[in-house]
Design a protein around this motif. Structure first.
Motif, PDB file in Angstrom:
ATOM      1  N   THR A  66      18.090   6.752  44.781  1.00  0.00           N
ATOM      2  CA  THR A  66      18.485   5.410  44.367  1.00  0.00           C
ATOM      3  C   THR A  66      19.920   5.407  43.857  1.00  0.00           C
ATOM      4  O   THR A  66      20.711   4.519  44.203  1.00  0.00           O
ATOM      5  N   HIS A  90      14.348   0.578  52.034  1.00  0.00           N
ATOM      6  CA  HIS A  90      14.009   1.136  50.725  1.00  0.00           C
ATOM      7  C   HIS A  90      14.840   0.485  49.627  1.00  0.00           C
ATOM      8  O   HIS A  90      14.325   0.132  48.566  1.00  0.00           O
ATOM      9  N   ASP A  94      12.124  -1.078  47.387  1.00  0.00           N
ATOM     10  CA  ASP A  94      11.581  -0.043  46.499  1.00  0.00           C
ATOM     11  C   ASP A  94      12.571   0.525  45.485  1.00  0.00           C
ATOM     12  O   ASP A  94      12.334   1.612  44.949  1.00  0.00           O
ATOM     13  N   GLU A  95      13.659  -0.158  45.223  1.00  0.00           N
ATOM     14  CA  GLU A  95      14.609   0.370  44.246  1.00  0.00           C
ATOM     15  C   GLU A  95      14.797  -0.568  43.059  1.00  0.00           C
ATOM     16  O   GLU A  95      15.812  -0.503  42.360  1.00  0.00           O
ATOM     17  N   CYS A  96      13.813  -1.423  42.818  1.00  0.00           N
ATOM     18  CA  CYS A  96      13.774  -2.271  41.617  1.00  0.00           C
ATOM     19  C   CYS A  96      15.081  -3.042  41.425  1.00  0.00           C
ATOM     20  O   CYS A  96      15.570  -3.200  40.309  1.00  0.00           O
ATOM     21  N   GLU A 148      12.308   3.068  57.497  1.00  0.00           N
ATOM     22  CA  GLU A 148      11.136   3.172  56.630  1.00  0.00           C
ATOM     23  C   GLU A 148       9.833   3.067  57.419  1.00  0.00           C
ATOM     24  O   GLU A 148       8.765   3.351  56.880  1.00  0.00           O
ATOM     25  N   ASN A 312      -0.184   6.436  51.547  1.00  0.00           N
ATOM     26  CA  ASN A 312       0.270   5.105  51.175  1.00  0.00           C
ATOM     27  C   ASN A 312      -0.468   4.043  51.974  1.00  0.00           C
ATOM     28  O   ASN A 312      -0.528   4.106  53.207  1.00  0.00           O
TER      29      ASN A 312
END
Length: 346
Positions: A66, A90, A94-96, A148, A312
């Protein structure tokens, strides 16, 4: 006493550290060395990078993926800028919101075809973004290679997208968390997939392919590279004992360990895909091109499969699972999992 499911196919982040990497870490631990990247190990690691990416490539090693993406984008953006990426990227999912938080830029997700951005989708987004009074300035196209969804851009696809982006005044960032797997699958040198394809800045991953914790921002533009030392320090990613990042990459590039690891992980995924495709009721939902396998299963299979190995649940609505292989995945473990999965159909 209950036992937790194994992490066999959960993620390539779940694997261990390659023994050669641990040996190199032990070796550099034997003596003191200057800090903050001014040591001989770092210089040698940078030379190893340049052998693959070009003599004038600038290398900035960091600890997390990240941070790598944020710093790479920060080199080419301001808070007024827009970054276009896949809607499953991502950095988008998925990296807030780390890039948006740290830079203030806006991430714009583009509809992805099997994980890949298309020129048409980029053109439509650029047309919508043209209002300079109300919308962020179009600045960066970010691509993931592999994606991804475990798919790959061909060299021709990469070149077409970078040409389009450059023609529209955009810089191009490549999220290469699994770039080693992509290079192994395509049989292409790392430089061919990055610099020679028109990429401006790369997030190069190692943690998913046998390293302990090491990523690197690779910059091909001297002006952009000039910003990176201060950005890395401000971003809290300048390691004081930097030689331990460098040591991992010294082992990684020695005797093409990066390539051997990636080829093995890809082979294990291909073996898994072939075994799962033969199970009645299980449907592969994406091409298996690197070390990830996606499959749709009957809903009542999800829990039993996750007891065999944590994996997942990619899309709950369609019971789509993601399985990821690693440098240390074995044929025996793949076959044991596939045999147990096949018993569900029986």
């Amino acid at each position: 006493m209950t036992t937790s499911p194994p992490f066999l196919l959960a993620s390539d982040n779940a694997s261990g550290v390659h023994p050669a990497v641990l040996r190199r870490l032990q070796a550099v631990n034997a003596a003191h060395a200057p800090g903050y990247g001014s040591d001989e190990h770092t210089r040698q690691a940078e030379q190893a990078f340049q052998a693959h990416f070009g003599d004038d490539a600038s290398i900035f090693m960091v600890a997390t993926g990240t941070a790598c993406n944020v710093l790479a984008l920060q080199a080419v953006t301001q808070s007024i800028d827009a970054v276009f990426c896949s809607d499953i990227a991502h950095l988008f999912v998925d990296e807030c919101s780390a890039p948006e938080h740290a830079i203030g830029c806006k991430l714009i997700g583009l509809p992805a075809l099997e994980g890949k951005v298309t020129p048409d989708a980029l053109e439509r987004a650029l047309a919508f973004q043209q209002d300079p009074y109300h919308r962020n300035r179009a600045k960066v196209l970010s691509l993931s290679q592999g994606t991804e969804y475990g798919t790959l851009y061909s060299l021709d696809e990469l070149r077409a997208l970078t040409r389009l982006a450059h023609d529209r005044g955009l810089k191009v960032h490549l999220d290469g968390a699994r770039l080693a797997n992509a290079a192994a699958a395509l049989g292409a040198p790392l430089r061919a997939l990055t610099r020679d394809a028109g990429i401006d800045v790369v997030s190069f991953g190692g943690t998913k392919n046998g390293l302990m914790m090491a990523e690197a921002v690779i910059v091909f533009d001297a002006e952009l590279a000039g910003r990176m030392p201060a950005l890395r320090k401000q971003g809290m990613q300048l390691a004081s004992k930097h030689r331990f990042l460098a040591a991992q990459y010294l082992a990684y590039f020695e005797d093409d360990l990066w390539l051997h690891n990636a080829r093995h992980a890809n082979r294990m995924a291909a073996r898994l895909a072939a075994r799962l495709a033969a199970i009645p009721g299980m449907e592969l939902s994406a091409p298996t091109q690197i070390n990830m396998v996606f499959a749709r299963v009957p809903p009542d299979w999800v829990a039993p499969l996750q007891r065999l190995s944590r994996c997942n649940l990619w899309l709950p609505d369609t019971s789509e699972l993601r399985f990821v292989t690693s440098f240390d995945t074995t044929e025996a473990s793949i076959d044991a999992f596939a045999d147990a999965a096949g018993a569900l159909a029986a």
